[in-house]
Motif scaffolding. Structure first.
Motif, PDB file in Angstrom:
ATOM      1  N   VAL A 159      17.822  -9.470  38.799  1.00  0.00           N
ATOM      2  CA  VAL A 159      17.166  -8.525  39.921  1.00  0.00           C
ATOM      3  C   VAL A 159      18.671  -8.126  40.842  1.00  0.00           C
ATOM      4  O   VAL A 159      18.674  -6.910  41.261  1.00  0.00           O
ATOM      5  N   THR A 160      19.444  -9.335  41.277  1.00  0.00           N
ATOM      6  CA  THR A 160      20.365  -8.950  42.337  1.00  0.00           C
ATOM      7  C   THR A 160      21.519  -8.035  41.625  1.00  0.00           C
ATOM      8  O   THR A 160      21.954  -7.000  42.204  1.00  0.00           O
ATOM      9  N   ARG A 161      21.659  -8.081  40.154  1.00  0.00           N
ATOM     10  CA  ARG A 161      22.884  -6.982  39.748  1.00  0.00           C
ATOM     11  C   ARG A 161      22.194  -5.898  39.889  1.00  0.00           C
ATOM     12  O   ARG A 161      22.762  -4.757  40.061  1.00  0.00           O
ATOM     13  N   GLU A 162      20.730  -5.595  39.258  1.00  0.00           N
ATOM     14  CA  GLU A 162      20.241  -4.218  39.334  1.00  0.00           C
ATOM     15  C   GLU A 162      20.231  -3.658  40.607  1.00  0.00           C
ATOM     16  O   GLU A 162      20.752  -2.604  40.646  1.00  0.00           O
ATOM     17  N   LEU A 163      19.854  -4.228  41.596  1.00  0.00           N
ATOM     18  CA  LEU A 163      19.769  -3.755  42.957  1.00  0.00           C
ATOM     19  C   LEU A 163      20.972  -3.383  43.760  1.00  0.00           C
ATOM     20  O   LEU A 163      21.035  -2.426  44.363  1.00  0.00           O
ATOM     21  N   VAL A 164      21.942  -4.198  43.226  1.00  0.00           N
ATOM     22  CA  VAL A 164      23.069  -3.821  44.123  1.00  0.00           C
ATOM     23  C   VAL A 164      23.992  -3.044  43.089  1.00  0.00           C
ATOM     24  O   VAL A 164      24.767  -2.149  43.811  1.00  0.00           O
ATOM     25  N   MET A 165      24.040  -3.000  41.733  1.00  0.00           N
ATOM     26  CA  MET A 165      24.876  -2.064  41.040  1.00  0.00           C
ATOM     27  C   MET A 165      24.319  -0.662  41.080  1.00  0.00           C
ATOM     28  O   MET A 165      24.986   0.359  41.111  1.00  0.00           O
ATOM     29  N   THR A 166      23.117  -0.548  41.077  1.00  0.00           N
ATOM     30  CA  THR A 166      22.274   0.693  41.130  1.00  0.00           C
ATOM     31  C   THR A 166      22.172   1.623  42.390  1.00  0.00           C
ATOM     32  O   THR A 166      22.010   2.656  42.425  1.00  0.00           O
ATOM     33  N   CYS A 167      21.832   0.550  43.345  1.00  0.00           N
ATOM     34  CA  CYS A 167      21.785   0.974  44.848  1.00  0.00           C
ATOM     35  C   CYS A 167      20.383   1.818  44.827  1.00  0.00           C
ATOM     36  O   CYS A 167      20.291   2.262  46.180  1.00  0.00           O
ATOM     37  N   ARG A 168      19.571   1.570  43.929  1.00  0.00           N
ATOM     38  CA  ARG A 168      18.253   2.279  44.224  1.00  0.00           C
ATOM     39  C   ARG A 168      17.318   1.843  45.415  1.00  0.00           C
ATOM     40  O   ARG A 168      17.370   0.547  45.523  1.00  0.00           O
ATOM     41  N   PRO A 169      16.680   2.515  45.802  1.00  0.00           N
ATOM     42  CA  PRO A 169      15.849   2.205  46.728  1.00  0.00           C
ATOM     43  C   PRO A 169      14.480   1.613  46.141  1.00  0.00           C
ATOM     44  O   PRO A 169      14.173   1.826  45.041  1.00  0.00           O
ATOM     45  N   PHE A 170      13.904   0.702  47.074  1.00  0.00           N
ATOM     46  CA  PHE A 170      12.568   0.073  46.654  1.00  0.00           C
ATOM     47  C   PHE A 170      11.772  -0.150  47.884  1.00  0.00           C
ATOM     48  O   PHE A 170      12.025  -0.350  49.012  1.00  0.00           O
ATOM     49  N   ASP A 171      10.338  -0.253  47.531  1.00  0.00           N
ATOM     50  CA  ASP A 171       9.696  -0.311  48.627  1.00  0.00           C
ATOM     51  C   ASP A 171       8.981  -1.763  49.024  1.00  0.00           C
ATOM     52  O   ASP A 171       9.401  -2.753  48.230  1.00  0.00           O
ATOM     53  N   ALA A 172       8.133  -1.961  49.767  1.00  0.00           N
ATOM     54  CA  ALA A 172       7.626  -3.331  50.311  1.00  0.00           C
ATOM     55  C   ALA A 172       6.745  -3.981  49.167  1.00  0.00           C
ATOM     56  O   ALA A 172       7.145  -5.274  48.996  1.00  0.00           O
ATOM     57  N   VAL A 173       6.134  -3.369  48.397  1.00  0.00           N
ATOM     58  CA  VAL A 173       5.281  -3.954  47.566  1.00  0.00           C
ATOM     59  C   VAL A 173       6.211  -4.599  46.491  1.00  0.00           C
ATOM     60  O   VAL A 173       5.936  -5.691  46.023  1.00  0.00           O
ATOM     61  N   GLU A 174       7.390  -3.677  45.792  1.00  0.00           N
ATOM     62  CA  GLU A 174       8.132  -4.368  45.004  1.00  0.00           C
ATOM     63  C   GLU A 174       8.882  -5.412  45.470  1.00  0.00           C
ATOM     64  O   GLU A 174       9.203  -6.499  44.799  1.00  0.00           O
ATOM     65  N   ALA A 175       9.290  -5.392  46.790  1.00  0.00           N
ATOM     66  CA  ALA A 175       9.898  -6.461  47.365  1.00  0.00           C
ATOM     67  C   ALA A 175       9.155  -7.555  47.457  1.00  0.00           C
ATOM     68  O   ALA A 175       9.612  -8.879  47.128  1.00  0.00           O
ATOM     69  N   GLN A 176       7.891  -7.687  47.439  1.00  0.00           N
ATOM     70  CA  GLN A 176       7.206  -8.544  47.619  1.00  0.00           C
ATOM     71  C   GLN A 176       7.100  -9.205  46.258  1.00  0.00           C
ATOM     72  O   GLN A 176       7.007 -10.545  45.873  1.00  0.00           O
TER      73      GLN A 176
END
Length: 259
Positions: A159-176
């Motif tokens: 997940v770290t690789r995806e979030l950092v490499m894609t730079c895509r936004p995500f909401d609070a529900v996904e963050a939880q």
């Protein structure tokens, strides 16, 4: 009884009956984490320890953002002198190692370094309007401040690789769902539920809370050490001196109307 930590230019800091509150206080600028703010947060963390705070809530003023992250104006402006690249690491480290139990109370935009400030806290409550993003790669700079190991500890390597490499936004529900936040609440309940959690923790035996905090920190440090986070500062220094990175930061700011 309420006490304050003197004068800060970018924060408000207070302590009432063992419960502290650190508020990022530049709402018109989306509460950026510039050099002054980073230094002030680290100073406030030490003050809370000196005052034997039991619980500290870290939050922000205004309706739009918890924090827009590192203040890009410091690298997109005309100055050829880059900011101190170690300040962010020292800030997150100071928050993470506070004696008090820390709660991030998050709403609105929580971007880049704002996420790392929140991840440095022990517990995180997000309003349902929170929008997260890690745009550093799009800005031409690495995620520093010990961000990679801290994110790996919280959400795992894939997940770290995806979030950092894609730079895509995500909401609070996904963050939880990823384990980045503990609880998602309606925006109009954020202050109430954060204060209730803080009061509940403050009423418990402080020695046991601090022992638990230290044991969890030791276990996670054994899993993924943050000590390598210092090496990211060197990569960040190189990137900040790169004209392309400065141009990317300027373009990013221009696309957001200057902030």
């Amino acid at each position: 009884m309420t006490s304050t930590a003197g004068t800060f230019s970018t924060l408000t800091v207070e302590l009432t009956d063992g419960i502290g509150r650190l508020t990022l206080n530049q709402p018109d600028q989306l509460n950026p984490l510039g050099s002054d703010t980073l230094a002030e947060i680290a100073h406030a963390a030490r003050w809370f320890d000196d005052e034997s705070a039991r619980v500290v809530v870290i939050t922000s003023a205004g309706d739009r953002a918890f924090s827009a992250g590192f203040d890009l104006r410091e690298i997109s402006g005309p100055s050829n002198d880059p900011p101190d690249v170690d300040l962010g690491y020292r800030m997150v480290d100071a928050v993470e190692n506070m004696e008090a139990i820390t709660i991030a109370s998050i709403h609105g935009h929580c971007v880049g370094g704002g996420i790392l400030l929140a991840v440095g806290c022990d517990l995180r409550i997000a309003a349902d309007n929170t929008r997260f993003a890690i745009p550093e790669v799009d800005l031409g700079i690495p995620l520093a401040w010990g961000g990679i190991p801290r994110l790996v500890r919280e959400v795992g390597p894939a997940v770290t690789r995806e979030l950092v490499m894609t730079c895509r936004p995500f909401d609070a529900v996904e963050a939880q769902s990823l384990g980045m936040v503990n609880r998602v609440v309606p925006l109009d309940r954020l202050r109430i539920e954060t204060d209730e959690l803080a009061a509940s923790l403050a009423a418990k035996p402080v020695s046991l809370l601090r022992t638990t905090k230290r044991q969890v920190q030791e276990a996670t440090e054994d899993m993924v050490s943050t000590q390598s986070g210092w090496t990211a500062s060197a990569h960040l220094a190189v990137a900040l001196a790169d004209p392309e990175a400065r141009a990317a930061a300027s373009a990013y700011l221009a696309g957001r109307g200057g902030r």
